[in-house]
Design a protein around this motif. Structure first.
Motif, PDB file in Angstrom:
ATOM      1  N   ILE A 157       0.853  -1.188   0.000  1.00  0.00           N
ATOM      2  CA  ILE A 157       0.000   0.000   0.000  1.00  0.00           C
ATOM      3  C   ILE A 157       0.893   1.243   0.000  1.00  0.00           C
ATOM      4  CG2 ILE A 157      -1.683   1.344   1.326  1.00  0.00           C
ATOM      5  CD1 ILE A 157      -2.889  -1.098   0.029  1.00  0.00           C
ATOM      6  N   GLU A 158       0.566   2.207  -0.860  1.00  0.00           N
ATOM      7  CA  GLU A 158       1.338   3.446  -0.967  1.00  0.00           C
ATOM      8  C   GLU A 158       0.457   4.643  -0.601  1.00  0.00           C
ATOM      9  OE1 GLU A 158       4.449   3.394  -1.560  1.00  0.00           O
ATOM     10  OE2 GLU A 158       4.739   1.363  -2.330  1.00  0.00           O
ATOM     11  N   THR A 159       1.114   5.786  -0.320  1.00  0.00           N
ATOM     12  CA  THR A 159       0.374   6.992   0.050  1.00  0.00           C
ATOM     13  C   THR A 159      -0.604   7.415  -1.037  1.00  0.00           C
ATOM     14  OG1 THR A 159       2.294   7.727   1.329  1.00  0.00           O
ATOM     15  CG2 THR A 159       0.612   9.374   0.855  1.00  0.00           C
ATOM     16  N   THR A 160      -0.225   7.255  -2.291  1.00  0.00           N
ATOM     17  CA  THR A 160      -1.104   7.674  -3.387  1.00  0.00           C
ATOM     18  C   THR A 160      -2.351   6.803  -3.503  1.00  0.00           C
ATOM     19  OG1 THR A 160       0.303   6.387  -4.887  1.00  0.00           O
ATOM     20  CG2 THR A 160       0.693   8.760  -4.786  1.00  0.00           C
ATOM     21  N   ASP A 161      -2.382   5.670  -2.793  1.00  0.00           N
ATOM     22  CA  ASP A 161      -3.609   4.872  -2.787  1.00  0.00           C
ATOM     23  C   ASP A 161      -4.732   5.587  -2.025  1.00  0.00           C
ATOM     24  OD1 ASP A 161      -2.680   2.614  -4.238  1.00  0.00           O
ATOM     25  OD2 ASP A 161      -1.652   1.875  -2.452  1.00  0.00           O
ATOM     26  N   PHE A 162      -4.371   6.432  -1.055  1.00  0.00           N
ATOM     27  CA  PHE A 162      -5.378   7.130  -0.250  1.00  0.00           C
ATOM     28  C   PHE A 162      -6.334   7.957  -1.109  1.00  0.00           C
ATOM     29  CE2 PHE A 162      -4.289   7.375   4.492  1.00  0.00           C
ATOM     30  CZ  PHE A 162      -3.732   6.117   4.494  1.00  0.00           C
ATOM     31  N   PRO A 163      -5.826   8.919  -1.909  1.00  0.00           N
ATOM     32  CA  PRO A 163      -6.767   9.731  -2.693  1.00  0.00           C
ATOM     33  C   PRO A 163      -7.527   8.930  -3.737  1.00  0.00           C
ATOM     34  CG  PRO A 163      -4.494  10.230  -3.299  1.00  0.00           C
ATOM     35  CD  PRO A 163      -4.440   9.392  -2.068  1.00  0.00           C
ATOM     36  N   VAL A 164      -6.915   7.872  -4.284  1.00  0.00           N
ATOM     37  CA  VAL A 164      -7.629   7.055  -5.269  1.00  0.00           C
ATOM     38  C   VAL A 164      -8.828   6.376  -4.613  1.00  0.00           C
ATOM     39  CG1 VAL A 164      -7.470   5.071  -6.811  1.00  0.00           C
ATOM     40  CG2 VAL A 164      -5.584   6.707  -6.699  1.00  0.00           C
ATOM     41  N   ILE A 165      -8.627   5.850  -3.411  1.00  0.00           N
ATOM     42  CA  ILE A 165      -9.730   5.214  -2.682  1.00  0.00           C
ATOM     43  C   ILE A 165     -10.825   6.244  -2.377  1.00  0.00           C
ATOM     44  CG2 ILE A 165     -10.370   4.152  -0.475  1.00  0.00           C
ATOM     45  CD1 ILE A 165      -7.574   2.776  -0.561  1.00  0.00           C
ATOM     46  N   GLN A 166     -10.427   7.454  -1.993  1.00  0.00           N
ATOM     47  CA  GLN A 166     -11.415   8.489  -1.703  1.00  0.00           C
ATOM     48  C   GLN A 166     -12.168   8.906  -2.959  1.00  0.00           C
ATOM     49  OE1 GLN A 166     -12.271   8.906   1.137  1.00  0.00           O
ATOM     50  NE2 GLN A 166     -10.612   8.968   2.614  1.00  0.00           N
ATOM     51  N   ILE A 167     -11.497   8.917  -4.096  1.00  0.00           N
ATOM     52  CA  ILE A 167     -12.179   9.213  -5.363  1.00  0.00           C
ATOM     53  C   ILE A 167     -13.233   8.148  -5.648  1.00  0.00           C
ATOM     54  CG2 ILE A 167     -11.865   9.268  -7.874  1.00  0.00           C
ATOM     55  CD1 ILE A 167      -9.142  10.647  -7.325  1.00  0.00           C
ATOM     56  N   MET A 168     -12.876   6.887  -5.423  1.00  0.00           N
ATOM     57  CA  MET A 168     -13.828   5.789  -5.634  1.00  0.00           C
ATOM     58  C   MET A 168     -15.049   5.939  -4.730  1.00  0.00           C
ATOM     59  SD  MET A 168     -10.831   2.908  -5.976  1.00  0.00           S
ATOM     60  CE  MET A 168     -11.738   1.661  -5.129  1.00  0.00           C
ATOM     61  N   LEU A 169     -14.794   6.198  -3.441  1.00  0.00           N
ATOM     62  CA  LEU A 169     -15.902   6.348  -2.503  1.00  0.00           C
ATOM     63  C   LEU A 169     -16.713   7.611  -2.800  1.00  0.00           C
ATOM     64  CD1 LEU A 169     -14.050   5.356   0.796  1.00  0.00           C
ATOM     65  CD2 LEU A 169     -15.685   3.969  -0.490  1.00  0.00           C
ATOM     66  N   GLY A 170     -16.023   8.669  -3.230  1.00  0.00           N
ATOM     67  CA  GLY A 170     -16.723   9.892  -3.604  1.00  0.00           C
ATOM     68  C   GLY A 170     -17.641   9.676  -4.793  1.00  0.00           C
ATOM     69  N   SER A 171     -17.211   8.830  -5.714  1.00  0.00           N
ATOM     70  CA  SER A 171     -18.053   8.515  -6.864  1.00  0.00           C
ATOM     71  C   SER A 171     -19.313   7.766  -6.435  1.00  0.00           C
ATOM     72  CB  SER A 171     -17.267   7.676  -7.876  1.00  0.00           C
ATOM     73  OG  SER A 171     -18.047   7.366  -9.005  1.00  0.00           O
ATOM     74  N   VAL A 172     -19.158   6.836  -5.479  1.00  0.00           N
ATOM     75  CA  VAL A 172     -20.329   6.123  -4.943  1.00  0.00           C
ATOM     76  C   VAL A 172     -21.294   7.122  -4.309  1.00  0.00           C
ATOM     77  CG1 VAL A 172     -21.108   4.477  -3.198  1.00  0.00           C
ATOM     78  CG2 VAL A 172     -19.102   3.952  -4.575  1.00  0.00           C
ATOM     79  N   SER A 173     -20.770   8.040  -3.514  1.00  0.00           N
ATOM     80  CA  SER A 173     -21.620   9.029  -2.850  1.00  0.00           C
ATOM     81  C   SER A 173     -22.311   9.935  -3.848  1.00  0.00           C
ATOM     82  CB  SER A 173     -20.777   9.882  -1.887  1.00  0.00           C
ATOM     83  OG  SER A 173     -20.217   9.087  -0.872  1.00  0.00           O
ATOM     84  N   ARG A 174     -21.592  10.330  -4.881  1.00  0.00           N
ATOM     85  CA  ARG A 174     -22.165  11.238  -5.874  1.00  0.00           C
ATOM     86  C   ARG A 174     -23.344  10.610  -6.593  1.00  0.00           C
ATOM     87  NH1 ARG A 174     -17.906  12.135  -8.440  1.00  0.00           N
ATOM     88  NH2 ARG A 174     -18.155  10.832 -10.282  1.00  0.00           N
ATOM     89  N   HIS A 175     -23.225   9.316  -6.925  1.00  0.00           N
ATOM     90  CA  HIS A 175     -24.273   8.667  -7.711  1.00  0.00           C
ATOM     91  C   HIS A 175     -25.407   8.114  -6.860  1.00  0.00           C
ATOM     92  CE1 HIS A 175     -22.300   8.981 -11.586  1.00  0.00           C
ATOM     93  NE2 HIS A 175     -21.168   8.609 -11.028  1.00  0.00           N
ATOM     94  N   SER A 176     -25.119   7.741  -5.616  1.00  0.00           N
ATOM     95  CA  SER A 176     -26.148   7.064  -4.814  1.00  0.00           C
ATOM     96  C   SER A 176     -26.636   7.888  -3.635  1.00  0.00           C
ATOM     97  CB  SER A 176     -25.603   5.731  -4.293  1.00  0.00           C
ATOM     98  OG  SER A 176     -24.569   5.953  -3.340  1.00  0.00           O
ATOM     99  N   GLY A 177     -26.128   9.112  -3.485  1.00  0.00           N
ATOM    100  CA  GLY A 177     -26.429   9.903  -2.296  1.00  0.00           C
ATOM    101  C   GLY A 177     -27.907  10.096  -2.034  1.00  0.00           C
ATOM    102  N   ALA A 178     -28.697  10.360  -3.064  1.00  0.00           N
ATOM    103  CA  ALA A 178     -30.124  10.607  -2.857  1.00  0.00           C
ATOM    104  C   ALA A 178     -30.881   9.331  -2.517  1.00  0.00           C
ATOM    105  CB  ALA A 178     -30.720  11.250  -4.110  1.00  0.00           C
ATOM    106  N   LEU A 179     -30.442   8.208  -3.082  1.00  0.00           N
ATOM    107  CA  LEU A 179     -31.162   6.944  -2.903  1.00  0.00           C
ATOM    108  C   LEU A 179     -30.649   6.149  -1.703  1.00  0.00           C
ATOM    109  CD1 LEU A 179     -33.210   4.896  -4.136  1.00  0.00           C
ATOM    110  CD2 LEU A 179     -31.273   3.927  -5.405  1.00  0.00           C
TER     111      LEU A 179
END
Length: 220
Positions: A157-179
């Protein structure tokens, strides 16, 4: 009579804002917090002024342009993220500290559309993002090294994995937040299971998967 001279501009100290002007500034920032969180960064200063209950001229007197307001709004939120990382670093259990940080930061991203955009998409507030990265990277490096040295986190695991994981989770929130506003917790659990080196078994998933018709709704 001696002629009075005016001190050069460079030597004048900036005047502090009057009390009413400072109140307006804080009112604008508070309104921007709410508008950015709900609607993202692509709003106008008119929108912010309307939400704050002040005229757009008042907004422009305090902030010359939108990016200046964005940086003022997110300065304290970036500071909260740094504080959360430092608190995680002080946790007695290196793995639990890492999990705690992921939960705090992922929840912030899930609840605040503007924060996702300013830190993950970098379309605005570039100065704030650069300052955050400079402050955050050493703490993230220490969080990772500590958990790896304890044999709790995968060695690759590297430091740059942190923002990539947050981007993935942010994408989930963006698309599913209302539902399904808590859906990101399901995928964070799966990701953390994949990162953990000493996992005794699969962790229970805190949120159910979307039904097929719900999945179709999130895509729309």
């Amino acid at each position: 009579m001696s002629r009075r001279t005016t001190p050069p501009i460079e030597s004048r100290a900036p005047r502090p804002l009057r009390a009413d002007a400072e109140r307006n500034r804080q009112r604008i920032i508070a309104a921007a917090h709410e508008v950015f969180a709900e609607r993202g960064l692509n709003v106008t200063l008119d929108d912010i002024g309307h939400h704050a209950g002040v005229g757009v001229g008042t907004v422009y007197r305090r902030f010359a342009h939108r990016d200046e307001l964005i940086e003022a709004v997110f300065e304290d939120q970036v500071g909260r993220m740094i504080a959360a990382a430092e608190q995680a670093l002080a946790h007695e259990d290196p793995w639990e500290g890492l999990v705690e940080f992921f939960l705090v930061s992922a929840e912030d991203f899930a609840q605040n559309r503007g924060l996702r955009e300013v830190l993950l998409e970098r379309a605005h507030g570039k100065t704030a993002v650069a300052a955050m990265r400079d402050r955050f990277t050493p703490v993230a490096d220490a969080l990772i090294a500590r958990a790896q040295e304890a044999g709790r986190l995968r060695d690759d695991i590297e430091t740059t994995d942190f923002p990539v994981i947050q981007i993935m989770l942010g994408s989930v929130s963006r698309h599913s937040g209302a539902l399904a506003p808590e859906l990101w917790r399901r995928y964070l659990t799966l990701i953390l299971d994949g990162m953990r080196r000493d996992r005794p078994g699969p962790s229970p998933l805190p949120v159910r998967a979307l039904e097929p018709h719900e999945f179709d709704q999130t895509l729309m």
